[in-house]
Write a protein that holds these residues in place. Structure first.
Motif, short mmCIF file in Angstrom:
data_model
loop_
_atom_site.label_atom_id
_atom_site.label_comp_id
_atom_site.label_asym_id
_atom_site.label_seq_id
_atom_site.Cartn_x
_atom_site.Cartn_y
_atom_site.Cartn_z
N UNK A 573 38.25 -76.83 -46.51
CA UNK A 573 38.28 -75.36 -46.64
C UNK A 573 37.69 -74.69 -45.40
N UNK A 574 38.19 -73.49 -45.07
CA UNK A 574 37.75 -72.80 -43.86
C UNK A 574 36.25 -72.53 -43.88
N UNK A 575 35.71 -72.16 -45.04
CA UNK A 575 34.27 -71.84 -45.10
C UNK A 575 33.40 -73.07 -44.81
N UNK A 576 33.91 -74.27 -45.12
CA UNK A 576 33.20 -75.51 -44.79
C UNK A 576 33.45 -75.90 -43.34
N UNK A 577 34.71 -75.69 -42.88
CA UNK A 577 35.08 -76.07 -41.52
C UNK A 577 34.23 -75.35 -40.49
N UNK A 578 33.95 -74.05 -40.73
CA UNK A 578 33.17 -73.26 -39.78
C UNK A 578 31.73 -73.77 -39.66
#
Length: 627
Positions: A573-578
């Motif tokens: 997920x993007x929120x984890x990737x960042x």
């Protein structure tokens, strides 16, 4: 509902009843009588109608009480438009300030209508905002009339400005009130140098302006049109003109101003036409020049109308975002099928530009062709019409993905540095007492007197070993941890780990593919590279459902050796990737959140870089080493 709101609604209903009686009496005497009343309603924080006035019955041809307790969405009004209004209601509830705005609404029985809204807060006994009173006035016809007037005015101004002859207006004091742009095209004199001045102080020879004054006085006295032939010196030489002086009357039929239409003599006219042709050719060249710049500039340039439909899209959109310009033109982001979570992140900035007339700058993520997340910095510029109203907005977007990734990487390393320094300071101090405790536990575990507690002692020893393992990982985050670099081959490390990788794959029920290219030896700490590869491999196994495939590759890319670890999971997920690589960040139930942080620290110590590509079809980690 509070007593104050209830009393207010009772009074409004009483006023509605009296007004309805008056309207009915009027219609008995005059059957065609129509009255336009503003739609007035009271709405609570859940967007439900608590009250609607008589205008709702007249407008919708239904009982106003049918609205009570329902929201606009439940009544079938266009959801997107209602969402915009609800956002404004939320603002009034939050700030307690009156808000005025214009919005279009599609009604099932009336079509699209433009309304001017006035929203005011209503307070309860505790001085809290309990509801808002909304007054909506139908201004569809008014806006259409204003638009038609604007078009007519614009048409008139365009005609006057582009008229081939000089057109001027002056008052009784022979002062110029207006001069069109033909003056500059023909005589080389900007209109600004004439407007506000009289005949005798604009530099004309005395015999010329005296002749003009005499003929103008004749027009003011007789109210008749007259002509006058004059010539004067201009930056473009001697200009000969034939002028028609036309009287303009006030309401009492007195000559108020004079309209002068000045036409060139035949010789000057031919000369001027040649200049105009040259000017048009130069203008065409300039247009082609700027079009070339816009079409080839690496930034994405778009223009939007008030409905946020694309009017223009530069070719850079396809190059950077994989979206063809033809797919956008005439459509909104929603009509293009864009994910709502993507376009809602920046739609508000465009709406603010239309409502405030102020430029705005923001950063937002946007998926690029491979399905990765790119980052753009966008400048939104309002474009005004002749009346000073925002007609369109221009957006200029620059890809800042590299800069954003560098910022994320620097932030991640800063966090790792802090955690690493803390680890180096306290790691050994914690490890020593753990070693002592573990020794005593082993001692008592083997005692006959405590044999009945052997299993409990083993559980405590196992937990101490787990804590010691976490401390070891914690210490590996230290920036200045001693590493031993040797010239070795990455393929050799992969070969040594191959049996362990296949064993773990069998345990998880996955497949493994190892594709090793012809790569040169590089300076590595073999022990650390083993740890990095194992961490990435185990994360990949845990990210996939049974039957997934882990692919490990090594190859040369320019001046770099690249190690890739690819899984067939569902993506990150993007929120984890960042935040990937942040210490103690984990999605695992029993995870500590140090595995990826250790990988990033090992890469940092090796001067390497970790890149991540993720999609719903899987994730690839690329570790790039300089040769």
């Amino acid at each position: 509902m509070s007593r104050i709101i209830e009393d207010y609604i009772v009074k409004l209903k009483a006023a509605d009843s009296q007004l309805e009686q008056i309207v009915n009496l009027r219609r008995e005497a005059e059957p065609d009588y129509q009255i336009e009343l503003p739609l007035t309603s009271i709405i609570d924080k859940n967007y439900r109608f608590l009250y609607t006035n008589l205008a709702y019955r007249l407008f919708f041809k239904i009982d106003p009480d049918s609205f009570i307790g329902k929201t606009s969405k439940q009544l079938g009004i266009n959801t997107e438009q209602v969402t915009q209004i609800q956002a404004i209601l939320d603002s009034v509830f939050a700030k307690g300030k009156m808000h005025k705005f214009i919005n279009d609404i599609d009604f099932p029985n009336r079509g699209k209508r433009a309304f001017e809204y006035l929203v005011n807060p209503l307070y309860n006994d505790q001085a809290d905002i309990e509801a808002v009173i909304v007054t909506a006035r139908d201004i569809t016809e008014r806006l259409a009339m204003e638009e038609e007037q604007r078009k007519q005015k614009q048409l008139y101004e365009n005609l006057v400005e582009n008229f081939p002859d000089i057109i001027a207006r002056h008052d009784r004091n022979h002062r110029y009130l207006f001069v069109n742009s033909a003056l500059e095209r023909i005589a080389g004199i900007p209109p600004g140098e004439i407007v506000g001045k009289t005949f005798d102080n604009i530099g004309l020879p005395e015999e010329t302006w005296r002749t003009w004054c005499e003929r103008c006085e004749e027009v003011f006295e007789t109210g008749e049109t007259v002509t006058v032939d004059t010539e004067f010196a201009s930056p473009k030489g001697i200009i000969k003109i034939e002028t028609i002086l036309i009287p303009e009357f006030d309401k009492k039929r007195n000559v108020e101003t004079i309209l002068a239409i000045c036409r060139l003599g035949p010789r000057q006219l031919k000369h001027t036409l040649t200049e105009l042709e040259q000017a048009n050719e130069e203008l065409s060249k300039q247009k082609r020049y700027f079009a070339t710049i816009i079409e080839n500039i690496p930034m994405v340039i778009c223009r939007f109308d008030r409905d946020l439909r694309h009017i223009y899209v530069s070719p850079a959109l396809e190059a950077q975002c994989g979206v063809k310009a033809e797919r956008c033109l005439g459509k909104t982001w929603r009509e293009m099928g864009m994910d709502e979570t993507v376009y809602l992140a920046f739609q508000g900035f465009f709406e603010d530009a239309f409502s405030t007339g102020q430029a705005a700058e923001f950063e937002t993520p946007f998926p690029n062709p491979p399905g990765e997340m790119a980052y753009f910095r966008t400048l939104v510029i309002p474009e005004m019409d002749e009346l000073g109203q925002v007609q369109t907005v221009l957006s200029i977007s620059q890809d800042i993905t590299s800069k954003k990734k560098l910022e994320i990487e620097m932030s991640r390393l800063d966090i790792l540095n802090v955690v690493g320094e803390m680890a180096a300071s306290i790691g050994h101090e914690v490890r020593n007492p753990l070693t002592t405790v573990r020794g005593y536990l082993q001692f008592f575990q083997n005692k006959k007197e405590t044999i009945q507690y052997h299993e409990q002692f083993q559980i405590m020893i196992d937990e101490l070993d787990r804590a010691n393992l976490i401390i070891s990982e914690f210490l590996s985050l230290a920036k200045n941890k001693a590493v031993k670099f040797n010239l070795c081959n990455l393929n050799a490390i992969i070969n040594k780990l191959s049996p362990l990788i296949h064993s773990d794959a069998l345990h998880f029920g996955h497949n493994v593919q190892i594709e090793m290219g012809n790569i040169p030896d590089i300076n590595l700490d073999e022990k650390e590279l083993r740890q990095l590869l194992l961490n990435l491999m185990r994360n990949a196994f845990e990210a996939m459902k049974t039957g997934g495939t882990l692919t490990i590759q090594s190859y040369v890319d320019g001046d770099n050796v690249v190690l890739t670890v690819r899984d067939t999971g569902t993506g990150i997920p993007q929120k984890i990737l960042d935040k990937l690589g942040t210490p103690f960040l984990t999605t695992k139930e029993n995870g500590v959140g140090l595995g990826m942080a250790v990988c990033y620290r090992i890469a940092d110590r090796h001067g390497a870089k970790i890149d991540v590509k993720t999609s719903p079809q899987g994730t690839t980690f690329l570790v790039t080493f300089k040769i």
